[in-house]
Structure formats: structure tokens, C-alpha cells
Design a protein around this motif. Structure first.
Motif, PDB file in Angstrom:
ATOM      1  N   GLU A 242       0.811  -1.216   0.000  1.00 51.17           N
ATOM      2  CA  GLU A 242       0.000   0.000   0.000  1.00 51.17           C
ATOM      3  C   GLU A 242       0.842   1.261   0.000  1.00 51.17           C
ATOM      4  O   GLU A 242       0.549   2.236  -0.685  1.00 51.17           O
ATOM      5  CB  GLU A 242      -0.947   0.003   1.201  1.00 51.17           C
ATOM      6  N   GLU A 243       1.940   1.249   0.746  1.00 51.12           N
ATOM      7  CA  GLU A 243       2.768   2.448   0.836  1.00 51.12           C
ATOM      8  C   GLU A 243       3.392   2.790  -0.509  1.00 51.12           C
ATOM      9  O   GLU A 243       3.485   3.957  -0.900  1.00 51.12           O
ATOM     10  CB  GLU A 243       3.873   2.265   1.884  1.00 51.12           C
ATOM     11  N   ASN A 244       3.816   1.757  -1.251  1.00 50.65           N
ATOM     12  CA  ASN A 244       4.415   1.984  -2.565  1.00 50.65           C
ATOM     13  C   ASN A 244       3.357   2.140  -3.651  1.00 50.65           C
ATOM     14  O   ASN A 244       3.511   2.916  -4.586  1.00 50.65           O
ATOM     15  CB  ASN A 244       5.340   0.828  -2.943  1.00 50.65           C
ATOM     16  N   GLU A 245       2.256   1.380  -3.507  1.00 51.78           N
ATOM     17  CA  GLU A 245       1.237   1.379  -4.542  1.00 51.78           C
ATOM     18  C   GLU A 245       0.391   2.643  -4.493  1.00 51.78           C
ATOM     19  O   GLU A 245      -0.081   3.126  -5.520  1.00 51.78           O
ATOM     20  CB  GLU A 245       0.343   0.149  -4.375  1.00 51.78           C
ATOM     21  N   TYR A 246       0.207   3.202  -3.314  1.00 50.48           N
ATOM     22  CA  TYR A 246      -0.627   4.386  -3.156  1.00 50.48           C
ATOM     23  C   TYR A 246       0.124   5.477  -2.390  1.00 50.48           C
ATOM     24  O   TYR A 246      -0.192   5.773  -1.237  1.00 50.48           O
ATOM     25  CB  TYR A 246      -1.911   4.030  -2.411  1.00 50.48           C
ATOM     26  N   PRO A 247       1.137   6.084  -3.006  1.00 47.78           N
ATOM     27  CA  PRO A 247       1.880   7.136  -2.308  1.00 47.78           C
ATOM     28  C   PRO A 247       1.018   8.387  -2.124  1.00 47.78           C
ATOM     29  O   PRO A 247      -0.037   8.542  -2.753  1.00 47.78           O
ATOM     30  CB  PRO A 247       3.055   7.415  -3.247  1.00 47.78           C
ATOM     31  N   GLU A 248       1.476   9.268  -1.284  1.00 46.38           N
ATOM     32  CA  GLU A 248       0.783  10.535  -1.071  1.00 46.38           C
ATOM     33  C   GLU A 248       1.213  11.549  -2.119  1.00 46.38           C
ATOM     34  O   GLU A 248       2.357  11.556  -2.571  1.00 46.38           O
ATOM     35  CB  GLU A 248       1.072  11.069   0.333  1.00 46.38           C
TER      36      GLU A 248
END
Length: 546
Positions: A242-248
Motif C-alpha cells: 500500500e505504501e508503494n502502490e498508493y503514495p501521497e
């Protein structure tokens, strides 16, 4: 004599095995090569983790160089067909060694399962296997040299091992042959075994006296690499992070003027159906410097930048608002849903905080469900030019502008407003526009339209003569634009820049304005030329003449 002893006892080869085998980027999984004067053969296989004790029994190979062929197996009186037989110790070969009895050349094949799992493209000219990344990049994964030496990247081997929950066994057989007896060479017969840090080998040396007398030593064994848990294999669905797939991304500023960011995970955004109250909306526009598109414009064989859309062949695509001169916007939720993981780092470096808004066309298209025509000069010209070319061909059964060759197609595909205010990009764009319009004029067919044939040189002169015969109003203005554009190209990219270029550049205002605004005006004039032709020649023209 010291070098002879090092060679016989394979001191350097042992050091190489300890430091590099199973730790290098590329792993040799079949074939042979020379190592410090020794002949080395390599092989690789996978073994079920539950059988790994078999690998630790001794240094011998648990697989053999050959092919695991489907066929019939006899168990006593019972005969069964096995499509995917394993060899002894239930090992699965990484490559198959194909033999054809001397009738045809032997060669090795990479495991079909490995190739299919990674969807590898085989370049038959180079014998290199490529993985097509989600972002369109082609990454070398395996290669075969001289038909029998196969190399595979360690990362891909370990992913495969993790997916199958099997240990990777890298086998080696390294042999030294030294002319003369042990006594003559000052050597002694020996034998030893080593088992440390997953490296298991036997090393022994002796003397051969049959047809010739020579001293020899054999270093045989394997490196045992245990797999990661299947959850860490890196294949779908385990590849999601999630952290890599959906960055801010920056979506605005806070009360202190600092950039304010939020995740691009669609599941954590609000929408029109009441999801996640208080969170930013899925359709929150995120803005980027227009330089973000340079990566895609420079590779038209893979990427296509269209009006309102960016695509990577049939791999992926994302809606964009590219009708601003100096920036691009994308909806926050679309970034998380449609942009490949590998592309996020590229986009994030161009992410900016701005008070800009969506373009008028984006609002009409996305919120009013209205059909729109591009308003920005580059997209408008390309849209009108394509429609003009197709409509002209349908009406007259010949092309006024000859199609660009496959090697020249990029000139039209990559036409755009300059992203940087620099001479190099401007020159390239002028050249592309001239190739698209001036150099592509169909002189042969234009001459056929003359009422009074005459001998003229150059596409512009022939077009001018034809238009003069037809007595179209204001055609001189369009011809003047084409000649000025041709002169700008000729003096700018065709020759060293000098007074001629300064004069041509001055016509378009380069002496007082920047490259971006000048090329913007050039595209608007190019668009006016196309609309002039459409107005006077085409019956069915649906684009507003503006």
C-alpha cells in the motif's frame, strides 16, 4: 610451484564460490566456462523445502544435466503418463538440456513455467528474455550464450523459488588437469569436504595413468538457497504494498502555506456515494509540472500522449488534463487506480502546489459529459490535422499530405508545446512540424491538378500555383507562413545558425519572445492553414473553423 599448488588445490576457485556463487546479479544455471585454468560446469534446479534434507546428505548433485521429458512411467505392472516428471530427489530443472543425437545441434531451454510465470519475451536474435514491466520498461531476466550457457538474474530465480516454495540449488563441477604425475609436480593425493553457510562441496585430487599421466583435482558441490515465504514472492496478489502502490501526493496547502498531501488509495478517498466522509474527494485534481510528460513524449514507440489521455500501448492508461501550457493535472484517485507502481516516483518529483484549476475542457468532459475539441494549440493542431487527412482521403482518394514513414512517424506523434524554454527542443519541434506539413506535400498529385501545366520545383511553389489557379482568397498569407516556416527550419537545423536564421527567427518574434510562446503562435498558424484548406476543399468538415 606455489601457483601449481593453488591451481591443484583450487584455492582461488573456492574463494570465488564462497564470495559470489548465489550472490551475483546474474547466475549461471547451465553450461561451462574456464575459471583460473579449470574447466567449470554449472547447473541449477529447485527442490521442495520438505525434501531439503536430501540436499544436505552430501555434496553430490541432486539433479542431472538433461531434459525432464513427459512420457510413460512404469510402476510394476502399472503404466501411467506423466506430463511434468521430476528427476531424482524430486528436483525441478531451471533449464532443460535438449539433445538431438548429433543429427541437430543441442541447446538449452529456459523452464517453460518460469517463462510463462514471468511472461518473458524472447528476442530470438539475441537469445535474451525480457520481462515487460507494468510501466512498459523491458528488463533483461535471462539470456543464453552459445546455445548452452544460460544465465538468469538471481532476483528472478529467488522469486520463482518463493512462489513454488522450493529451495534453489546451484550445482558446480570444477576440474583441474595438470600434465605430469603428482610426484613430478610436487603434489599429493587428497580429499576433503566442506559444509558452511549453505555452500556444500567436496574437493579431491589424484593422478591418472591410463593413456597419459596427469594430476587432477575435482571441486564438486552446490549452493543451497532457501526461499522467502510465499507472501514475499513478489507476484500478484502478494506484490501489493500500500505504501508503494498508493503514495501521497500534494493536493494543496495548509494554513501555514505548507504543501498538504494525501494518499492516492481510492479506498480511502471520499466519493459521491458517501465513502470516507472528511477525506479528499476521488476527483481532487493533483497538479504537476508539464516536464512530467517529457519521459513519455521522448518514447513514442511505447507511450502515446493524447488529448486528455496518456497510454502505454495496451498495458495501462490514465486520464490527464493536458490543456494547460505549463502544467498537467490528474485526479487523485486515478493516480492510485491507474498509474503503475513504478511510475509514481517519476510523477512525484514533478508534483506541485498551485492555485490552478481544471481546464474548461476537463470540466466539460468529466462533469458535464460534453464532447469537447482541444483548445490548446498542439492538441488542437494534431486533432484537426488527423481529421483533415482522413476526410481529404475519403473525398479525393489521394493524400494531400503523404503519410510519414514508420521511421518518421514520431515527428507527428511527439509534436507538442515546448516544455523547456530552450533552443534544442524548439529546433526539434520546428523540424517535426516542417516534416509533417511541408516535406509531406504530395507534389506528384498536386501537379496533376494544374489546369495549365508548368515546371516548378518544391512542394510549396506547386501548392501556391494550384491555389492561384483556383483563385482562393487569402491563399498568399498561408503560402507566406509555409515559406517562413521552411526558412526557419533550413537556417536553424539544416545549416549553421547565422544572419539567415536571425532574420527567419525575427519573423516569428524570437528576438522578443520566448520559445514556448513563439511555437504556440506557430502551431496556431499551422492550424489556421489546415482550416483554410478544409474550408475551401472539404465538403464534410465537423470541426469549428476557429
Amino acid at each position: 610451484m606455489t601457483n601449481l599448488k593453488e591451481q591443484f588445490y583450487q584455492t582461488k576457485n573456492i574463494e570465488i564460490l564462497k564470495k559470489t556463487l548465489g550472490r551475483e546479479l546474474w547466475v549461471q544455471v547451465s553450461g561451462s566456462k574456464d575459471i583460473n585454468g579449470a574447466s567449470a560446469a554449472f547447473w541449477a534446479a529447485l527442490m521442495p523445502v520438505e525434501n531439503i534434507d536430501e540436499a544436505y546428505r552430501d555434496y553430490s548433485w541432486n539433479s542431472y544435466i538433461g531434459t525432464q521429458c513427459p512420457g510413460f512411467i512404469e510402476y510394476g505392472d502399472k503404466i501411467t503418463y506423466e506430463a511434468n516428471p521430476l528427476n531424482f530427489d524430486s528436483c525441478l530443472n531451471i533449464v532443460q538440456y535438449r539433445e538431438f543425437y548429433g543429427i541437430k545441434p543441442n541447446y538449452v531451454e529456459i523452464s517453460e513455467e518460469f517463462r510463462l510465470l514471468n511472461n518473458l519475451y524472447h528476442d530470438i536474435n539475441t537469445n535474451i528474455f525480457y520481462e515487460i514491466e507494468e510501466n512498459g520498461e523491458c528488463t533483461e531476466v535471462a539470456k543464453i550464450i552459445n546455445n548452452d550457457c544460460a544465465y538468469i538474474k538471481l532476483k528472478s530465480l529467488m522469486k520463482f523459488a518463493a512462489a513454488k516454495q522450493m529451495a534453489l540449488l546451484l550445482f558446480f563441477d570444477i576440474r583441474v588437469k595438470i600434465s605430469g604425475s603428482l610426484q613430478k609436480n610436487g603434489l599429493k593425493e587428497f580429499s576433503t569436504t566442506v559444509n558452511e553457510d549453505g555452500l556444500f562441496f567436496g574437493l579431491w585430487g589424484g593422478e591418472q595413468r591410463l593413456l597419459e599421466t596427469y594430476s587432477y583435482s575435482i571441486l564438486m558441490g552446490k549452493r543451497i538457497l532457501l526461499p522467502k515465504p510465499v507472501e514475499e514472492c513478489g507476484y500478484e496478489p502478494y506484490s501489493r504494498n500500500e505504501e508503494n502502490e498508493y503514495p501521497e501526493y500534494i493536493i494543496g496547502i495548509d494554513e501555514y502555506g505548507e504543501p498538504r498531501s494525501y494518499t492516492s488509495n481510492p479506498a480511502k478517498l471520499s466519493n459521491y456515494f458517501g465513502a470516507n466522509p472528511g477525506a479528499p474527494h476521488y476527483l481532487t485534481p493533483v497538479f504537476f509540472k508539464k516536464e512530467v510528460l517529457q519521459r513519455y513524449l521522448s518514447r513514442p514507440n511505447i507511450f502515446s500522449v493524447e488529448a486528455g489521455y496518456l497510454r502505454c500501448q495496451s498495458l495501462w492508461g490514465i486520464e490527464i488534463d493536458n490543456e494547460h501550457k505549463d502544467m498537467v493535472s490528474v485526479y487523485l484517485g486515478d493516480l492510485g487506480r491507474d498509474l503503475p507502481v513504478q511510475e509514481h516516483s517519476h510523477w512525484k518529483q514533478y508534483n506541485i502546489a498551485t492555485d490552478a484549476r481544471l481546464s474548461t475542457n476537463a470540466v466539460k468532459r468529466d462533469f458535464l459529459c460534453a464532447f469537447t475539441q482541444p483548445e490548446i494549440s498542439d492538441l488542437k493542431f494534431k486533432s484537426n490535422f488527423k481529421q483533415f487527412v482522413n476526410t481529404w482521403r475519403e473525398q479525393y482518394q489521394w493524400d494531400l499530405f503523404l503519410p510519414l514513414s514508420q521511421n518518421d512517424e514520431y515527428n507527428f506523434k511527439t509534436l507538442h508545446l515546448p516544455i523547456t524554454d530552450g533552443q534544442e527542443e524548439f529546433d526539434h519541434l520546428v523540424l517535426s512540424l516542417v516534416k509533417t506539413m511541408v516535406d509531406s506535400l504530395n507534389e506528384k498529385e498536386i501537379v496533376k491538378q494544374f489546369k495549365n501545366p508548368t515546371d516548378l520545383k518544391g512542394g510549396i511553389s506547386k501548392l501556391e500555383y494550384w491555389l492561384s489557379e483556383l483563385n482562393f482568397p487569402d491563399y498568399q498569407q498561408q503560402i507566406k507562413f509555409l515559406r517562413n516556416l521552411q526558412e526557419l527550419r533550413s537556417t536553424g537545423t539544416g545549416h549553421r545558425k547565422g544572419k539567415g536564421y536571425e532574420k527567419a527567427a525575427g519573423v516569428f518574434g524570437l528576438n522578443t519572445d520566448n520559445y514556448v510562446d513563439v511555437f504556440d503562435r506557430i502551431l496556431l498558424q499551422a492550424n489556421a492553414f489546415i482550416l483554410f484548406l478544409a474550408k475551401n476543399f472539404l465538403k464534410d468538415w465537423t470541426v469549428t473553423l476557429s
